[in-house]
Write a protein that holds these residues in place. Structure first.
Motif, mmCIF file in Angstrom:
data_model
loop_
_atom_site.group_PDB
_atom_site.id
_atom_site.type_symbol
_atom_site.label_atom_id
_atom_site.label_comp_id
_atom_site.label_asym_id
_atom_site.label_seq_id
_atom_site.Cartn_x
_atom_site.Cartn_y
_atom_site.Cartn_z
ATOM 1 N N ALA A 85 36.371 16.176 37.495
ATOM 2 C CA ALA A 85 37.746 15.818 37.901
ATOM 3 C C ALA A 85 37.694 14.923 39.138
ATOM 4 O O ALA A 85 37.564 15.398 40.261
ATOM 5 C CB ALA A 85 38.556 17.084 38.173
ATOM 6 N N LYS B 278 39.830 13.369 40.795
ATOM 7 C CA LYS B 278 40.838 13.553 41.846
ATOM 8 C C LYS B 278 40.349 14.489 42.950
ATOM 9 O O LYS B 278 40.758 14.373 44.095
ATOM 10 C CB LYS B 278 42.154 14.059 41.267
ATOM 11 N N SER B 279 39.458 15.416 42.622
ATOM 12 C CA SER B 279 39.067 16.405 43.626
ATOM 13 C C SER B 279 38.182 15.805 44.712
ATOM 14 O O SER B 279 38.143 16.300 45.835
ATOM 15 C CB SER B 279 38.388 17.606 42.968
ATOM 16 N N TYR C 195 36.939 12.952 34.232
ATOM 17 C CA TYR C 195 38.358 13.186 33.939
ATOM 18 C C TYR C 195 39.135 12.436 35.007
ATOM 19 O O TYR C 195 38.985 12.705 36.204
ATOM 20 C CB TYR C 195 38.655 14.693 33.948
ATOM 21 N N ARG D 42 48.555 17.455 25.784
ATOM 22 C CA ARG D 42 48.497 18.557 26.746
ATOM 23 C C ARG D 42 49.584 19.577 26.465
ATOM 24 O O ARG D 42 50.736 19.214 26.262
ATOM 25 C CB ARG D 42 48.673 18.010 28.174
ATOM 26 N N TRP E 259 53.823 24.323 36.681
ATOM 27 C CA TRP E 259 52.921 23.725 35.687
ATOM 28 C C TRP E 259 53.651 23.282 34.432
ATOM 29 O O TRP E 259 53.123 22.519 33.637
ATOM 30 C CB TRP E 259 51.817 24.732 35.324
ATOM 31 N N HIS F 11 45.081 23.052 30.661
ATOM 32 C CA HIS F 11 44.441 23.229 31.972
ATOM 33 C C HIS F 11 44.688 24.688 32.337
ATOM 34 O O HIS F 11 45.824 25.078 32.576
ATOM 35 C CB HIS F 11 45.072 22.264 32.976
ATOM 36 N N GLY G 27 40.290 22.539 34.273
ATOM 37 C CA GLY G 27 39.532 23.003 35.442
ATOM 38 C C GLY G 27 40.228 24.214 36.049
ATOM 39 O O GLY G 27 40.837 25.005 35.322
ATOM 40 N N GLY G 28 40.131 24.333 37.377
ATOM 41 C CA GLY G 28 40.799 25.450 38.041
ATOM 42 C C GLY G 28 39.860 26.604 38.340
ATOM 43 O O GLY G 28 40.317 27.703 38.630
ATOM 44 N N TYR G 29 38.549 26.364 38.265
ATOM 45 C CA TYR G 29 37.591 27.431 38.584
ATOM 46 C C TYR G 29 37.325 27.366 40.083
ATOM 47 O O TYR G 29 36.863 26.347 40.589
ATOM 48 C CB TYR G 29 36.285 27.241 37.796
ATOM 49 N N GLU H 127 37.020 20.380 32.654
ATOM 50 C CA GLU H 127 37.330 19.350 33.654
ATOM 51 C C GLU H 127 37.156 19.935 35.054
ATOM 52 O O GLU H 127 38.129 20.077 35.805
ATOM 53 C CB GLU H 127 38.775 18.874 33.475
ATOM 54 N N PRO H 128 35.934 20.325 35.425
ATOM 55 C CA PRO H 128 35.749 20.973 36.717
ATOM 56 C C PRO H 128 35.929 20.010 37.877
ATOM 57 O O PRO H 128 35.415 18.897 37.854
ATOM 58 C CB PRO H 128 34.292 21.456 36.651
ATOM 59 N N GLY H 129 36.676 20.451 38.871
ATOM 60 C CA GLY H 129 36.829 19.680 40.106
ATOM 61 C C GLY H 129 36.249 20.468 41.260
ATOM 62 O O GLY H 129 35.063 20.385 41.576
ATOM 63 N N ARG H 130 37.102 21.335 41.860
ATOM 64 C CA ARG H 130 36.714 22.012 43.110
ATOM 65 C C ARG H 130 35.451 22.862 42.989
ATOM 66 O O ARG H 130 34.740 23.021 43.961
ATOM 67 C CB ARG H 130 37.883 22.845 43.637
ATOM 68 N N TYR I 113 39.483 18.343 47.520
ATOM 69 C CA TYR I 113 40.898 18.173 47.903
ATOM 70 C C TYR I 113 41.065 18.165 49.424
ATOM 71 O O TYR I 113 42.007 18.744 49.963
ATOM 72 C CB TYR I 113 41.792 19.242 47.274
HETATM 73 C C1 LIG Z 1 44.435 18.726 34.013
HETATM 74 C C2 LIG Z 1 43.552 19.084 35.139
HETATM 75 N N1 LIG Z 1 42.238 19.265 34.886
HETATM 76 C C3 LIG Z 1 41.368 19.572 35.883
HETATM 77 C C4 LIG Z 1 41.799 19.711 37.188
HETATM 78 C C5 LIG Z 1 40.787 20.042 38.249
HETATM 79 O O1 LIG Z 1 41.093 21.264 38.792
HETATM 80 P P1 LIG Z 1 40.091 22.009 39.796
HETATM 81 O O2 LIG Z 1 39.744 21.056 40.872
HETATM 82 O O3 LIG Z 1 40.875 23.169 40.265
HETATM 83 O O4 LIG Z 1 38.888 22.380 38.990
HETATM 84 C C6 LIG Z 1 43.161 19.559 37.486
HETATM 85 C C7 LIG Z 1 43.641 19.735 38.858
HETATM 86 O O5 LIG Z 1 44.769 19.764 39.186
HETATM 87 C C8 LIG Z 1 44.060 19.231 36.430
HETATM 88 O O6 LIG Z 1 45.365 19.078 36.639
#
Ligand SMILES: Cc1ncc(COP(=O)(O)O)c(C=O)c1O
Length: 451
Positions: free
Chosen positions: A84, A86-87, A105, A174, A183, A214, A254-256, A326-329, A421
Motif C-alpha cells: 500500500a 499510501k502508507s 496498491y 470494492r 467505511w 478491505h 490491508g489493515g493488519y 494490500e499491506p501498508g502499516r 502514515y
Molecule cells: C483499500 C485499502 N487497502 C489497503 C490499505 C492499507 O491499510 P494498512 O496500512 O492499514 O495496511 C488501505 C488503507 O487505508 C486501504 O484503504
C-alpha cells in the motif's frame, strides 16, 4: 436535554465504569534493545549531517516484508501481496517492496505514475473518485494495472473509456464490509454485487474478475472470519455458478496492525475518556494508574492464520481464484525512524528537540506512546522527561519519557518505527519537511515525497 433517553445513557455509562477492563499492559523494551544494537551506525550517520531527519532502515523493512510473505505464504498459499503505497511512498521503500516480489496498491494518479515508473511491476488501482485521466492512464497500461472499481458510475466511465481507446482492462469491485461506519463510503453495498456483475456485461472491454474487501482492523480475530463467511454465503446464494467462475481474484486489503510497537495513554481508554470529560467539565485533573496501555493487535502469524483459515472454509470451496493482500502499516512501520537532537534543557524534566511533530503530520504523541531513546547516553530504563518539539505550538511533544541514563543538550534521540502514515502525512507548517537519509547509504539523501 442532549439526548432523549438520558436514563438509558446513564445506565450505559455506569456499566462502563463497572466493567472489567483487561487492556494490555507491559513495556516496549524490545524496541529499545533492538535499536541500541544499531546505535553506533546511527550515531555515525547523525554525526555527518544536520538533524532532524527520517532514517530509512532498509534492513528492518526487508525483515518486515520477508515476515509478511512467510506468514501469508504459509496460511494463504498462492497469495499475492501489493504494498500500500499510501502508507509510505518514499521511492526507496517502494523499490524495496517490489524487489521482494510485492506488487503495488496505489490510490491516486500520482501513486499510479510512481508504480508505472518501475518496469513490469503489477499494480492494483483503487479508491474513490478516480479522475478520468487516471483511469485513462490505467487503461493505457492495462497489461499490468487492475482497477478496483468504486461505483456504478465509475464502471460506466471505465467502460466508455476502454471502448474509446479500444483496449480491455481487468477490474474488480470494492464492497465495504462495515455498512454503518465511515467505511461505507467505499465501493458498492454487497447486496448490489449481482446487479453490478450484470451491469458490467454492458461494457465488454471491462473484464470484471475480482472482489475487493478491505478488512481493516478489528479487536477480535473472529471478526475476520465473520466477514469472509458473510461474503462466501452471499456469493453462494446470489451469484450464478457461471458468475462465480468468472471471479479470478479476491483482494482482502490491508489493515493488519504491527504488534507491540506503540501504546496509548489512559485518556484514550473508554473509561479514561469518560473520566477526562468529567475532569474537563469540573476543572479537575486525574492521575491515572497506568502511564500507558499497549495498543491491541495480533502477531502477524495470527492474522494470516485467521484469514487463511476463514478463506479455506468459506471461499475456497466456492471459488477457484487467487487472493491478494494490500499491506501498508504492517510493513512500512518498520521502514523509518526519526532522528532528533536536544537543543535545550530547560529543566530536569523538560527538553526541547530540533524537530517538530509535523514530521508525522499531527501531534499524535500527546496520547500515543512510542519509545524515545537517547542514543548518546544509552540505558535500558526510561527516565521521566517531557520532550518538546521545535514548533511554536503547545501540542508539539514527542513524549514524556526517554530511554537513557539522563538527557543533556546535544544528545541524539531516536523515535523508532515511524514509517507508516507519518512520513507521508508530514506538513511544512513553520519548518520545512526534513530529508530522508538511508542508514546504509547516508550519502544518498532524498527529499521527502515521490519528487
Ligand atoms: C483499500 C485499502 N487497502 C489497503 C490499505 C492499507 O491499510 P494498512 O496500512 O492499514 O495496511 C488501505 C488503507 O487505508 C486501504 O484503504
Amino acid at each position: 436535554m442532549i439526548v432523549n433517553d438520558l436514563a438509558a445513557k446513564r445506565r450505559r455509562i455506569e456499566q462502563l465504569l463497572d466493567d472489567e477492563h483487561a487492556y494490555p499492559t507491559g513495556n516496549l523494551d524490545h524496541i529499545a534493545a533492538k535499536i541500541l544494537e544499531k546505535r553506533g551506525a546511527i550515531l555515525d550517520v547523525a554525526a555527518g549531517r544536520a538533524t532532524p531527519f527520517y532514517l530509512y532502515d532498509r534492513e528492518y523493512f526487508r525483515s518486515a516484508l520477508a515476515e509478511f510473505v512467510a506468514a501469508f505464504g504459509a496460511h494463504l498459499p498462492g497469495h499475492r501481496p501489493f504494498y500500500a503505497v499510501k502508507s509510505n511512498p518514499h521511492p526507496g521503500v517502494i523499490e524495496e517492496a517490489v524487489r521482494h516480489g510485492f506488487g503495488l496498491y496505489v490510490s491516486s494518479g500520482r501513486e499510479l505514475r510512481q508504480g508505472l515508473a518501475i518496469p513490469g511491476c503489477p499494480i492494483l488501482f483503487s479508491g474513490p473518485a478516480k479522475l478520468l485521466e487516471e483511469l485513462h492512464l490505467a487503461v493505457l497500461h492495462a497489461d499490468r494495472v487492475i482497477v478496483n472499481i468504486d461505483s456504478f458510475r465509475e464502471l460506466e466511465r471505465l467502460g466508455e473509456l476502454a471502448a474509446r481507446l479500444g483496449r480491455s482492462i481487468r477490474a474488480g469491485v470494492r464492497v465495504p464490509v462495515e455498512h454503518h461506519s465511515a467505511w461505507s463510503k467505499f465501493g458498492i453495498p454487497l447486496a448490489e454485487l449481482p446487479r453490478f456483475w450484470r451491469a458490467a456485461r454492458e461494457h465488454p472491454l471491462v473484464e470484471l474478475q475480482g472482489i475487493q474487501l478491505h478488512l481493516s482492523s478489528h479487536r477480535d480475530l473472529a471478526a475476520y472470519e465473520g466477514i469472509i463467511e458473510q461474503l462466501g454465503r452471499f456469493l453462494e446464494r446470489e451469484l450464478t455458478a457461471e458468475e462465480r467462475a468468472s471471479i479470478a481474484f479476491v483482494d482482502v486489503g490491508g489493515g493488519y496492525w504491527p504488534h507491540r510497537v506503540e501504546g496509548y495513554s489512559p485518556e484514550l481508554h473508554p473509561l479514561g475518556k469518560v473520566i477526562r470529560a468529567a475532569d474537563a467539565h469540573y476543572g479537575q485533573d486525574t492521575e491515572f494508574a497506568q502511564a500507558y496501555y499497549l495498543r491491541e493487535s495480533f502477531p502477524l502469524e495470527e492474522y494470516a492464520r485467521a484469514l487463511g483459515g476463514a478463506i479455506d472454509l468459506h471461499l475456497r470451496p466456492l471459488l477457484d481464484c487467487v487472493y491478494y493482500t494490500e499491506p501498508g502499516r504492517i510493513v512500512s512501520t518498520y521502514a523509518m525512524h526519526i532522528v532528533l537532537t536536544v537543543m535545550d534543557k530547560k529543566s530536569e524534566d523538560l527538553v526541547i528537540v530540533d524537530g517538530g511533530v509535523t514530521m508525522v503530520g499531527a501531534p499524535r504523541y500527546l496520547h500515543t506512546y512510542c519509545p524515545v531513546i537517547n542514543l548518546s547516553r544509552p540505558a535500558m530504563r526510561e527516565i521521566p522527561v517531557r520532550i518538546g518539539g521545535s514548533l511554536c505550538d503547545s501540542e508539539d511533544f514527542w513524549g514524556f519519557r526517554c530511554y537513557g541514563e539522563r538527557i543533556e543538550e546535544g544528545d541524539v534521540l531516536i523515535v523508532p518505527l515511524q514509517g507508516a502514515y507519518t512520513f507521508c502525512l508530514a506538513q511544512d507548517f513553520v519548518r520545512p519537511i526534513p530529508p530522508v537519509v538511508e542508514l546504509d547509504h547516508p550519502g544518498d539523501e532524498r527529499a521527502r515525497g515521490p519528487g
